[in-house]
Motif scaffolding. Sequence first.
Motif, PDB file in Angstrom:
ATOM      1  N   ASP A   1      85.285 122.238  20.922  1.00 29.61           N
ATOM      2  CA  ASP A   1      84.998 122.062  22.349  1.00 29.61           C
ATOM      3  C   ASP A   1      83.566 121.909  22.292  1.00 29.61           C
ATOM      4  OD1 ASP A   1      83.881 124.601  21.365  1.00 29.61           O
ATOM      5  OD2 ASP A   1      85.217 125.761  22.602  1.00 29.61           O
ATOM      6  N   SER A   2      82.728 121.769  21.241  1.00 26.95           N
ATOM      7  CA  SER A   2      81.284 121.721  21.422  1.00 26.95           C
ATOM      8  C   SER A   2      80.835 121.803  19.848  1.00 26.95           C
ATOM      9  CB  SER A   2      80.266 122.703  22.099  1.00 26.95           C
ATOM     10  OG  SER A   2      80.596 123.908  21.292  1.00 26.95           O
ATOM     11  N   TYR A   3      79.643 120.890  19.888  1.00 24.48           N
ATOM     12  CA  TYR A   3      79.135 120.777  18.403  1.00 24.48           C
ATOM     13  C   TYR A   3      78.757 122.297  17.850  1.00 24.48           C
ATOM     14  CZ  TYR A   3      76.643 119.289  14.531  1.00 24.48           C
ATOM     15  OH  TYR A   3      76.150 119.110  13.137  1.00 24.48           O
ATOM     16  N   GLU A   4      78.187 123.011  18.627  1.00 32.96           N
ATOM     17  CA  GLU A   4      77.727 124.264  18.559  1.00 32.96           C
ATOM     18  C   GLU A   4      78.750 125.258  17.937  1.00 32.96           C
ATOM     19  OE1 GLU A   4      74.903 122.283  20.923  1.00 32.96           O
ATOM     20  OE2 GLU A   4      77.152 122.827  21.480  1.00 32.96           O
ATOM     21  N   THR A   5      80.210 125.118  18.611  1.00 31.38           N
ATOM     22  CA  THR A   5      81.167 125.781  17.997  1.00 31.38           C
ATOM     23  C   THR A   5      81.428 125.402  16.547  1.00 31.38           C
ATOM     24  OG1 THR A   5      82.703 124.817  19.101  1.00 31.38           O
ATOM     25  CG2 THR A   5      82.228 126.850  20.122  1.00 31.38           C
ATOM     26  N   LEU A   6      81.609 124.092  16.533  1.00 34.99           N
ATOM     27  CA  LEU A   6      81.965 123.465  15.091  1.00 34.99           C
ATOM     28  C   LEU A   6      80.975 123.935  13.963  1.00 34.99           C
ATOM     29  CD1 LEU A   6      83.253 121.533  13.227  1.00 34.99           C
ATOM     30  CD2 LEU A   6      81.867 119.811  14.178  1.00 34.99           C
ATOM     31  N   GLU A   7      79.549 123.942  14.310  1.00 30.79           N
ATOM     32  CA  GLU A   7      78.452 124.469  13.372  1.00 30.79           C
ATOM     33  C   GLU A   7      78.650 125.892  13.075  1.00 30.79           C
ATOM     34  OE1 GLU A   7      75.219 123.382  11.369  1.00 30.79           O
ATOM     35  OE2 GLU A   7      76.615 122.190  12.181  1.00 30.79           O
ATOM     36  N   PRO A  29      82.946 117.429  28.061  1.00 26.10           N
ATOM     37  CA  PRO A  29      82.544 117.015  26.793  1.00 26.10           C
ATOM     38  C   PRO A  29      83.328 117.748  25.756  1.00 26.10           C
ATOM     39  CG  PRO A  29      80.517 117.575  28.280  1.00 26.10           C
ATOM     40  CD  PRO A  29      81.719 118.113  28.750  1.00 26.10           C
ATOM     41  N   PHE A  30      83.676 116.986  24.342  1.00 26.32           N
ATOM     42  CA  PHE A  30      84.145 117.617  23.397  1.00 26.32           C
ATOM     43  C   PHE A  30      83.546 116.955  21.935  1.00 26.32           C
ATOM     44  CE2 PHE A  30      86.683 114.072  24.907  1.00 26.32           C
ATOM     45  CZ  PHE A  30      87.106 113.190  23.700  1.00 26.32           C
ATOM     46  N   VAL A  31      84.023 117.294  20.902  1.00 31.21           N
ATOM     47  CA  VAL A  31      83.734 116.801  19.708  1.00 31.21           C
ATOM     48  C   VAL A  31      84.736 116.247  18.904  1.00 31.21           C
ATOM     49  CG1 VAL A  31      82.409 117.400  17.432  1.00 31.21           C
ATOM     50  CG2 VAL A  31      81.442 118.206  19.700  1.00 31.21           C
ATOM     51  N   VAL A  32      84.674 115.001  18.354  1.00 32.55           N
ATOM     52  CA  VAL A  32      85.573 114.575  17.304  1.00 32.55           C
ATOM     53  C   VAL A  32      84.977 114.755  16.150  1.00 32.55           C
ATOM     54  CG1 VAL A  32      86.906 112.595  16.585  1.00 32.55           C
ATOM     55  CG2 VAL A  32      86.318 112.856  19.083  1.00 32.55           C
ATOM     56  N   PHE A  33      85.562 115.642  15.251  1.00 32.43           N
ATOM     57  CA  PHE A  33      85.428 115.743  13.850  1.00 32.43           C
ATOM     58  C   PHE A  33      86.176 115.069  12.906  1.00 32.43           C
ATOM     59  CE2 PHE A  33      85.339 118.790  10.165  1.00 32.43           C
ATOM     60  CZ  PHE A  33      84.199 118.456   9.525  1.00 32.43           C
ATOM     61  N   MET A  34      85.630 114.340  12.005  1.00 30.36           N
ATOM     62  CA  MET A  34      86.662 113.809  11.010  1.00 30.36           C
ATOM     63  C   MET A  34      86.089 114.144   9.767  1.00 30.36           C
ATOM     64  SD  MET A  34      87.474 109.956  12.643  1.00 30.36           S
ATOM     65  CE  MET A  34      85.813 109.420  12.184  1.00 30.36           C
TER      66      MET A  34
END
Length: 174
Positions: A77-83, A17-22
Amino acid sequence: MKQEISNGRSTARRDEPFVVFMMGVRVNRVLFFWRWVPVLLALRAMVREMGAAPEKGCLGGETFFSWRTVTLVQYWDSYETLERYARCPESGHLPEWQRFNREVRRSGVVGLWHEAYTVGSAEYEAIYADVPVCGLARATVHMPAVGGRETRRRKGIREKLGGPVEPEATQKAV
């Protein structure tokens, strides 16, 4: 800067899974440049910071410009790393976010928006035809769209969404 064209059909591959951040920045009051220029400079610094430290979880991304708007599309790579990046006091983001909220946000000179989507490893479609390596393919694995990679994922997505599925033999190329 000239980019080399990747001829033929290709796809992107990510088996996790991955996260698309816009995210977008819109200049609402062009004449108040002393307010919006620092926001855009901070954004540029953050993009460079993430590109220089892939271990923080940003897989890659692209920046798009129009007359009043800058839009980022990033893959994490994940919502956690983005946060974690967004809230880390040592990152470029948290101090700039705080400064923006303190000094610029209520002025209406600049508007910001963002969206984040978690995407499962079998829940995306990425087809490229005769373009430079871009998007998800630039952030993950770029590979030829041949065999099962040419139609299987697309067919599975269409079935899941309830749309029509063309037979593989007659499926049209993008």
